[in-house]
Enzyme design. Sequence first.
Site, PDB file in Angstrom:
ATOM      1  N   ASP A  43      14.586  13.527  16.636  1.00 44.25           N
ATOM      2  CA  ASP A  43      15.806  12.777  17.076  1.00 44.25           C
ATOM      3  C   ASP A  43      15.745  12.162  18.328  1.00 44.25           C
ATOM      4  O   ASP A  43      16.313  10.420  19.075  1.00 44.25           O
ATOM      5  CB  ASP A  43      17.401  12.698  16.696  1.00 44.25           C
ATOM      6  CG  ASP A  43      17.389  13.546  15.721  1.00 44.25           C
ATOM      7  OD1 ASP A  43      16.655  13.104  14.656  1.00 44.25           O
ATOM      8  OD2 ASP A  43      18.177  15.002  15.374  1.00 44.25           O
ATOM      9  N   GLY A  44      15.473  12.276  19.166  1.00 46.35           N
ATOM     10  CA  GLY A  44      14.987  12.178  20.272  1.00 46.35           C
ATOM     11  C   GLY A  44      13.839  10.509  20.732  1.00 46.35           C
ATOM     12  O   GLY A  44      14.742   9.764  21.379  1.00 46.35           O
ATOM     13  N   HIS A  48      15.150   6.497  21.484  1.00 46.31           N
ATOM     14  CA  HIS A  48      14.201   6.215  22.415  1.00 46.31           C
ATOM     15  C   HIS A  48      14.125   4.647  21.592  1.00 46.31           C
ATOM     16  O   HIS A  48      13.817   3.692  22.489  1.00 46.31           O
ATOM     17  CB  HIS A  48      12.866   7.550  22.534  1.00 46.31           C
ATOM     18  CG  HIS A  48      11.985   6.165  23.562  1.00 46.31           C
ATOM     19  ND1 HIS A  48      12.736   6.007  25.066  1.00 46.31           N
ATOM     20  CD2 HIS A  48      10.545   5.223  23.333  1.00 46.31           C
ATOM     21  CE1 HIS A  48      11.655   4.988  25.647  1.00 46.31           C
ATOM     22  NE2 HIS A  48      10.461   5.116  24.470  1.00 46.31           N
TER      23      HIS A  48
END
Length: 256
Positions: A43-44, A48
């Site tokens: 998810d990160g 991004h």
Amino acid sequence: MQRKIALVASNAPAAMEAEAELRPLYDFVDLAEADLLIALGGDGFLLHMLHQLLDQRRSLPVFGMNRGTIGFLMNEFRVEGLLDRIAAARPYLIHPLSGDITTISGERHILPAINEISLLRETRQAAKLEVMINERTMLEELACDGVLVSTPAGSTAYNLSANGPILPLDSAMLALTPISPFRPRRWRGALVPESTSIRFNVREAAKRPVSAVADQREIRDVKTVLVTTDRSRPLTLLFDPDQGLDERIAMEQFIA
């Protein structure tokens, strides 16, 4: 018409291995030429890449495949049938938040956020915040570790960890959630329409410094933060038909 698809991966070993499997099988293009993006990671990493698209003012549908930990915003990773999956995918439109942030020194920053914008105390002393809704003071002083404004897409992330409500994707609402509130002790947050403007004025800003965080970007020593919904830069996430984002958000409400 054949789509021009770009493939990007995080630097996690599982994501790089997945990229090595996929590249020989499909005719991918550079991101600058693409009209659709496949993102491999967690998810990160997806956040991004979405921020990168926002910075470039580009609007590409994004089909994420999970090669990270939770992968709430991702689809299952499978090599076979990728083009058919993309053709059948359900689109979900997401409107990011915009944080208009002014620091104690007078610097101004405007940052987008897909999940949430949070204000956090920087030292051992509690933050003291004035909370205004549509320029009307609703809380003269909120003493707390922090406070956050969450979108429906982000309501199952930091907002949920702070005991905030889960918002259906089509609710057109924002969650205003305190983080460890001290005074007023019984205030547990609010739900407001996404058209609302939310302003935080930091009291005793030099003595009780506060940072503002828009997803993964932090501005320290802030004085005021104005949070609004930016409908001029929509983002599109693609999901397999049987694993839509709206269904995942609904199911989170029944997880013990």
